[in-house]
Scaffold this motif. Structure first.
Motif, PDB file in Angstrom:
ATOM      1  N   VAL A 109      32.855  78.407  65.864  1.00 34.76           N
ATOM      2  CA  VAL A 109      34.057  79.010  65.286  1.00 34.76           C
ATOM      3  C   VAL A 109      34.981  77.759  65.891  1.00 34.76           C
ATOM      4  CG1 VAL A 109      35.468  80.983  65.973  1.00 34.76           C
ATOM      5  CG2 VAL A 109      33.089  81.220  65.774  1.00 34.76           C
ATOM      6  N   PHE A 110      35.983  77.314  64.879  1.00 31.81           N
ATOM      7  CA  PHE A 110      36.957  76.274  65.289  1.00 31.81           C
ATOM      8  C   PHE A 110      38.305  76.954  65.264  1.00 31.81           C
ATOM      9  CE2 PHE A 110      32.982  74.235  64.416  1.00 31.81           C
ATOM     10  CZ  PHE A 110      33.347  72.912  65.448  1.00 31.81           C
ATOM     11  N   PRO A 111      39.260  76.330  66.061  1.00 36.71           N
ATOM     12  CA  PRO A 111      40.773  76.631  65.616  1.00 36.71           C
ATOM     13  C   PRO A 111      40.958  76.327  64.311  1.00 36.71           C
ATOM     14  CG  PRO A 111      40.365  75.361  67.948  1.00 36.71           C
ATOM     15  CD  PRO A 111      39.152  75.360  67.071  1.00 36.71           C
ATOM     16  N   LEU A 112      42.226  76.999  63.733  1.00 37.94           N
ATOM     17  CA  LEU A 112      42.479  76.704  62.461  1.00 37.94           C
ATOM     18  C   LEU A 112      43.013  75.543  62.288  1.00 37.94           C
ATOM     19  CD1 LEU A 112      44.702  79.812  61.872  1.00 37.94           C
ATOM     20  CD2 LEU A 112      42.418  79.436  61.120  1.00 37.94           C
ATOM     21  N   SER A 113      42.755  74.873  60.995  1.00 33.63           N
ATOM     22  CA  SER A 113      43.282  73.261  60.762  1.00 33.63           C
ATOM     23  C   SER A 113      45.012  73.605  60.786  1.00 33.63           C
ATOM     24  CB  SER A 113      42.822  73.119  59.363  1.00 33.63           C
ATOM     25  OG  SER A 113      41.313  72.852  59.514  1.00 33.63           O
ATOM     26  N   ARG A 114      45.541  72.392  61.160  1.00 35.72           N
ATOM     27  CA  ARG A 114      46.982  72.435  61.162  1.00 35.72           C
ATOM     28  C   ARG A 114      47.714  71.767  59.985  1.00 35.72           C
ATOM     29  NH1 ARG A 114      44.686  70.875  65.669  1.00 35.72           N
ATOM     30  NH2 ARG A 114      44.924  68.642  65.121  1.00 35.72           N
ATOM     31  N   LEU A 115      48.393  72.306  59.399  1.00 36.31           N
ATOM     32  CA  LEU A 115      49.340  71.952  58.266  1.00 36.31           C
ATOM     33  C   LEU A 115      50.850  71.831  58.814  1.00 36.31           C
ATOM     34  CD1 LEU A 115      49.997  71.333  55.564  1.00 36.31           C
ATOM     35  CD2 LEU A 115      50.270  73.785  55.007  1.00 36.31           C
ATOM     36  N   VAL A 116      51.102  70.660  58.794  1.00 34.15           N
ATOM     37  CA  VAL A 116      52.663  70.403  59.040  1.00 34.15           C
ATOM     38  C   VAL A 116      53.427  69.997  57.771  1.00 34.15           C
ATOM     39  CG1 VAL A 116      53.897  68.727  60.635  1.00 34.15           C
ATOM     40  CG2 VAL A 116      51.615  69.426  61.384  1.00 34.15           C
ATOM     41  N   ILE A 117      54.477  70.402  57.691  1.00 31.77           N
ATOM     42  CA  ILE A 117      55.346  70.443  56.541  1.00 31.77           C
ATOM     43  C   ILE A 117      56.767  69.962  56.993  1.00 31.77           C
ATOM     44  CG2 ILE A 117      56.588  71.435  54.558  1.00 31.77           C
ATOM     45  CD1 ILE A 117      54.352  73.620  54.775  1.00 31.77           C
ATOM     46  N   ALA A 118      56.813  68.472  56.631  1.00 27.89           N
ATOM     47  CA  ALA A 118      58.282  68.058  57.171  1.00 27.89           C
ATOM     48  C   ALA A 118      59.193  68.338  55.809  1.00 27.89           C
ATOM     49  CB  ALA A 118      58.132  66.617  57.270  1.00 27.89           C
ATOM     50  N   GLY A 119      60.120  69.419  56.015  1.00 26.75           N
ATOM     51  CA  GLY A 119      61.189  69.666  55.020  1.00 26.75           C
ATOM     52  C   GLY A 119      60.986  71.090  54.612  1.00 26.75           C
ATOM     53  N   ALA A 120      62.009  71.888  54.944  1.00 29.27           N
ATOM     54  CA  ALA A 120      61.672  73.398  54.754  1.00 29.27           C
ATOM     55  C   ALA A 120      62.699  73.911  53.545  1.00 29.27           C
ATOM     56  CB  ALA A 120      62.696  74.043  55.979  1.00 29.27           C
ATOM     57  N   GLY A 121      62.752  73.070  52.533  1.00 32.00           N
ATOM     58  CA  GLY A 121      63.493  73.331  51.302  1.00 32.00           C
ATOM     59  C   GLY A 121      62.597  74.391  50.529  1.00 32.00           C
ATOM     60  N   HIS A 122      62.905  74.569  49.280  1.00 30.22           N
ATOM     61  CA  HIS A 122      62.255  75.492  48.546  1.00 30.22           C
ATOM     62  C   HIS A 122      60.628  75.330  48.433  1.00 30.22           C
ATOM     63  CE1 HIS A 122      66.155  77.133  47.242  1.00 30.22           C
ATOM     64  NE2 HIS A 122      66.358  75.803  46.766  1.00 30.22           N
TER      65      HIS A 122
END
Length: 390
Positions: free
Chosen positions: A224-237
């Protein structure tokens, strides 16, 4: 009358409510942790785990489903007819207060409307009292929250077919001493080796002996592993839609933007974390490793370049940047000329980003990117040739 003090108290309550809501949402897909959240509100809960399959089956080993009050409330072990059959076993477990390990065939004729015709067989472990394991799951919750993966070791001992007893143990790296002496050394060694190769094995059964048990026993190991991290640079549409899809796809989602009104919980209700400020500094400070997936899509070319620079050569599992072929070619030329990246490092960037599905709308573009993220994550978790396949 609304006073400053009332406003502050309301603001704090809302902040705490949002923090708790986000915390619960992060854990939503982990059924073990759902047991903690739901706790005593569950009525005669039964936890079902797919422990083995052969041939064609709707779910794979390690799939979980939680039944309560005579119905499925979380997860799945296959859906449709398979789930109905497991529900019947769960009802039996609940009535008798006895755990069971059952197997049945899914290879039936098409004329059998009440049976599955997948062509395989499936084994299901049904735990009659999963709430007795709450202290163990609380330890699991704590370790995962601090970024420590672990292995859930489940020992199943036959009493009288199909009745079994279930003992569960949770260990993290370097904690094999936490396992009781009756579990064999090979089982301990295998559990610890699983921690060093995240994603390579999802669930497995060990053929091992339990010295103190007269009756046959099985040992199941589930990393059981921590969730993979998704990093999004930009909060547009596109970033906003991608944050929604990322959450649905079991990523822990962080969205960063230089604009405070965009990088906010109000604008991004599905993100686990929002960060506003200097985009280059934010991306420099963010943890980046082989379980981090980065997508760059700020509101301008300069912002994209600032966000990209600290991510070059970071060892992230995925680094993608949105943009036309012309923009990408110009940025590549500048990065290499300024020695911000080598040609080899640039080659590892997914850009233009996403799988080519002919996407045109914001939603379609986000889907194409999400599909590529899943593709890369799946390749990363595939076992090597000749390795264990379940």
């Amino acid at each position: 009358m609304v006073t400053a003090g009332n406003r502050n108290r309301n603001r704090n309550r809302n902040r705490n409510r949002n923090r708790n809501r986000n915390r619960n949402r992060k854990q939503m897909k982990n059924i073990y942790l759902r047991l903690i959240q739901s706790g005593q509100s569950l009525k005669n809960p039964v936890l079902a785990t797919v422990t083995g399959t052969s041939g064609s089956t709707p779910q794979k080993p390690g799939s979980l489903a939680l039944f309560s009050g005579g119905k499925l409330i979380y997860g799945t072990v296959g859906g449709g007819i398979v789930e109905n059959r497991v529900q019947a076993f769960a009802d039996q477990c609940s009535r008798k207060k006895e755990s069971m390990h059952v197997s049945f065939s899914l290879d039936n004729g098409i004329d059998r409307k009440d049976e599955a015709i997948c062509g395989g067989s499936i084994s299901i472990l049904l735990e009659a009292d999963p709430l007795c394991q709450l202290p163990l799951y609380e330890k699991m919750e704590h370790d995962l929250a601090t970024g420590s993966p672990g292995v859930l070791v489940t020992v199943v001992t036959m009493v009288k077919e199909p009745q079994v007893t279930i003992r569960r143990h949770w260990i993290t790296a370097g904690q094999d001493a936490g396992l009781p002496g009756y579990i064999s050394d090979p089982a301990k060694k295998e559990a610890l080796s699983m921690l060093s190769s995240p994603g390579s094995v999802k669930f497995r059964q060990l053929e091992t002996s339990i010295e103190e048990d007269v009756q046959p026993s099985l040992v199941f190991l589930e990393p059981v592993f921590p969730l993979s991290r998704l990093v999004i640079a930009g909060a547009g549409h596109i970033g906003k839609v991608l944050s929604q899809l990322g959450k649905m796809l079991d990523f822990e989602v962080t969205v960063a933007d230089s604009r405070k009104e965009y990088a906010s919980a109000l604008n991004l209700p599905d993100a686990d974390h929002t960060v506003a400020g200097d985009i280059g500094k934010i991306m420099e400070d963010i943890k980046k490793d082989n379980d981090t997936y980065i997508v760059i899509m700020t509101h301008g070319h300069a912002g994209d370049a600032e966000a990209l620079r600290p991510c070059i050569g970071s060892g992230a599992a995925y680094l993608g940047m949105i943009g036309s072929k012309g923009k990408i070619a110009k940025m590549r030329e500048e990065f290499i000329a300024r020695k911000w990246a080598t040609a080899e490092e640039w080659q590892k960037i997914y850009s233009p980003v996403g799988i080519d599905i002919g996407s045109k709308t914001v939603e379609e573009i986000a889907v194409s990117i999400a599909a590529q993220l899943v593709q890369i994550r799946s390749r990363k978790s595939d076992p090597p040739a000749g390795g264990l396949k379940i």
